[in-house]
Design a protein around this motif. Structure first.
Motif, PDB file in Angstrom:
ATOM      1  N   PRO A   1      13.009  -2.471 -23.507  1.00  0.00           N
ATOM      2  CA  PRO A   1      12.523  -1.513 -22.698  1.00  0.00           C
ATOM      3  C   PRO A   1      13.205  -0.006 -22.754  1.00  0.00           C
ATOM      4  O   PRO A   1      12.300   0.831 -22.298  1.00  0.00           O
ATOM      5  CB  PRO A   1      12.839  -1.967 -21.169  1.00  0.00           C
TER       6      PRO A   1
ATOM      7  N   GLN B   1      13.105   1.897 -25.015  1.00  0.00           N
ATOM      8  CA  GLN B   1      12.434   2.787 -25.809  1.00  0.00           C
ATOM      9  C   GLN B   1      11.131   3.452 -25.017  1.00  0.00           C
ATOM     10  O   GLN B   1      10.593   4.587 -25.634  1.00  0.00           O
ATOM     11  CB  GLN B   1      11.645   2.001 -27.051  1.00  0.00           C
ATOM     12  N   ARG B   2      11.080   3.190 -24.048  1.00  0.00           N
ATOM     13  CA  ARG B   2       9.885   3.813 -22.820  1.00  0.00           C
ATOM     14  C   ARG B   2      10.353   4.833 -22.070  1.00  0.00           C
ATOM     15  O   ARG B   2       9.692   5.314 -21.511  1.00  0.00           O
ATOM     16  CB  ARG B   2       9.348   2.427 -22.082  1.00  0.00           C
ATOM     17  N   ILE B   3      11.638   4.886 -22.077  1.00  0.00           N
ATOM     18  CA  ILE B   3      12.158   6.149 -21.247  1.00  0.00           C
ATOM     19  C   ILE B   3      13.044   7.114 -22.217  1.00  0.00           C
ATOM     20  O   ILE B   3      13.186   6.907 -23.357  1.00  0.00           O
ATOM     21  CB  ILE B   3      13.178   5.499 -20.200  1.00  0.00           C
ATOM     22  N   SER B   4      13.231   8.177 -21.545  1.00  0.00           N
ATOM     23  CA  SER B   4      13.768   9.213 -22.251  1.00  0.00           C
ATOM     24  C   SER B   4      15.198   8.942 -22.752  1.00  0.00           C
ATOM     25  O   SER B   4      15.894   7.908 -22.193  1.00  0.00           O
ATOM     26  CB  SER B   4      14.004  10.633 -21.305  1.00  0.00           C
TER      27      SER B   4
ATOM     28  N   TYR C   1      12.260  -2.006 -32.499  1.00  0.00           N
ATOM     29  CA  TYR C   1      12.077  -1.516 -31.043  1.00  0.00           C
ATOM     30  C   TYR C   1      12.214   0.005 -31.197  1.00  0.00           C
ATOM     31  O   TYR C   1      12.878   0.697 -30.411  1.00  0.00           O
ATOM     32  CB  TYR C   1      13.179  -1.904 -30.045  1.00  0.00           C
ATOM     33  N   THR C   2      11.387   0.679 -31.966  1.00  0.00           N
ATOM     34  CA  THR C   2      11.127   2.148 -32.096  1.00  0.00           C
ATOM     35  C   THR C   2      12.587   2.740 -32.038  1.00  0.00           C
ATOM     36  O   THR C   2      13.318   2.650 -33.176  1.00  0.00           O
ATOM     37  CB  THR C   2      10.269   2.695 -31.339  1.00  0.00           C
TER      38      THR C   2
ATOM     39  N   SER D   1      15.452   2.428 -29.737  1.00  0.00           N
ATOM     40  CA  SER D   1      16.135   1.667 -28.955  1.00  0.00           C
ATOM     41  C   SER D   1      17.518   1.614 -29.745  1.00  0.00           C
ATOM     42  O   SER D   1      18.371   1.796 -28.979  1.00  0.00           O
ATOM     43  CB  SER D   1      15.778   0.131 -28.876  1.00  0.00           C
TER      44      SER D   1
ATOM     45  N   GLN E   1      14.802  -1.487 -17.796  1.00  0.00           N
ATOM     46  CA  GLN E   1      14.156  -0.087 -17.831  1.00  0.00           C
ATOM     47  C   GLN E   1      14.544   0.831 -16.836  1.00  0.00           C
ATOM     48  O   GLN E   1      14.423   1.903 -16.975  1.00  0.00           O
ATOM     49  CB  GLN E   1      12.675  -0.312 -17.981  1.00  0.00           C
TER      50      GLN E   1
ATOM     51  N   ASN F   1      -1.251  -8.285 -21.738  1.00  0.00           N
ATOM     52  CA  ASN F   1      -1.187  -8.008 -20.608  1.00  0.00           C
ATOM     53  C   ASN F   1      -2.471  -8.470 -19.925  1.00  0.00           C
ATOM     54  O   ASN F   1      -2.473  -9.128 -18.691  1.00  0.00           O
ATOM     55  CB  ASN F   1      -1.129  -6.636 -20.462  1.00  0.00           C
TER      56      ASN F   1
END
Length: 341
Positions: free
Chosen positions: A23, A25-28, A53-54, A56, A219, A274
């Motif tokens: 998770p 990877q979704r934050i700064s 994970y991009t 991460s 996250q 989802n």
């Protein structure tokens, strides 16, 4: 009391709470660094990431390189040939800012890599281990057949597999097999992709298995705070928690989407992982984000399903995905029409 777990023959002994770094990877970078450093200072010493994970790995390497020798890092490669294997390994080492990886894992391969299978992948793992670039060889999977084969092969030191208190008997059997083989079991999706909303109950369940290490996908700081609190005050399997687990098992009985995403991509763009569990998510964790115009547009795509069967054929759990999507679309429309949750 500080609960720890030893991952089988690796002898790696860590706090029962592992940090799942997907998770972040979704934050700064700043937010990720704050979370990772707070996790370390709070007592978490196992971190799981992946080349896929991009950014991460990069965030993890930047945040914790100064305490590298005090933590354990597990990462993964989706390589299907040796050239990609070495490319991934060298990239991971560079981004993680380290010269070794504690557990290097094949990331959900469609088959169980073995010596002499023609792929050269397992031989590459062994060579990397001989070179000191990795310490232990692991594998992750969502397929029971591949997981069983990996355990029985005796070639792997750890297995990472979805495991939570909604587990089927077949999942529990994998956990027992790992114990018998002295193989570490790393438990992913311990909150079942968000379907389990009581982290104390989730922890208490995992704590029954002293060779199982849950990795919590973190996250938000509030999530981290919950798991940090369990280090000094681990939740016990009380009558209340037992009753909650039993109720959840009844409410979620039958086919439900774990949200793993291996059915993707969809030819018409349906966000299957989802949308196929939306009715459960919206009832268990009501959120305005589930009812935005963007969310509605995603659910509307279900009406364009081609019934091609691709998602169903790729589901590692054998779910009839098109039917599940239709049921969720119907439930979602009823929710929008004002019917009570």
């Amino acid at each position: 009391m500080n609960h720890c777990v030893t991952l089988g023959s690796t002898k790696i002994t860590v706090n029962k709470n592992g940090f799942g770094a997907l998770p972040i990877q979704r934050i700064s970078s700043e937010a990720a660094s704050h979370l990772l450093q707070k996790a370390y200072n709070g007592g978490i010493n196992f971190y799981d990431t992946a080349r896929g994970y991009t950014d991460s790995e990069k965030k993890l390497g930047e945040a914790l390189h100064q305490v590298r020798n005090h933590i354990y890092i597990a990462t993964k490669t989706t390589a299907t040939d040796t050239e990609r294997f070495w490319e991934d390994l060298h990239t991971s080492l560079k981004l993680l800012n380290t010269d070794y990886i504690d557990i290097y894992q094949f990331h959900n391969p469609a088959f169980c890599p073995k010596p002499g299978d023609g792929s050269g992948l397992y031989e590459a793992m062994c060579q990397a281990k001989e070179q000191g670039k990795i310490c232990h060889i692991g594998i992750t999977n969502h397929r029971l057949s591949v997981a069983r084969e990996a355990i029985q092969s005796g070639l792997y030191e750890t297995l990472q597999f979805p495991f939570c208190y909604l587990a089927a008997e077949s999942d529990l059997e994998l956990v027992r097999m790992c114990r018998e083989k002295n193989m570490g079991f790393i438990s992913m999706k311990a909150l079942s992709g968000g379907l389990i909303t009581n982290s104390a109950a989730a922890y208490a369940f995992q704590d029954q298995f002293d060779h199982v290490l849950p990795i919590w996908g973190i996250q938000r700081e509030s999530e981290l705070d919950e798991f940090l609190s369990y280090i000094s005050n681990p939740p016990a399997m009380t009558e209340e928690i037992t009753a909650l687990i039993e109720k959840d098992k009844q409410d979620l009985a039958g086919n439900f989407c774990r949200g793993c995403g291996y059915c993707m991509p969809c030819p018409v763009g349906i966000e299957i992982n989802n949308c196929a569990r939306m009715s459960l998510l919206i009832r268990r964790s009501p959120s305005a984000s589930h009812l935005t115009h963007q969310a509605r547009a995603k659910m509307e795509l279900i009406s364009q399903c081609l019934h091609c069967g691709q998602c169903k054929s790729k589901c590692p759990y054998g779910i009839d995905t098109p039917t599940l999507l239709e049921e969720n679309y119907k439930d979602y429309q009823e929710i929008l029409s004002g019917k009570p949750l």
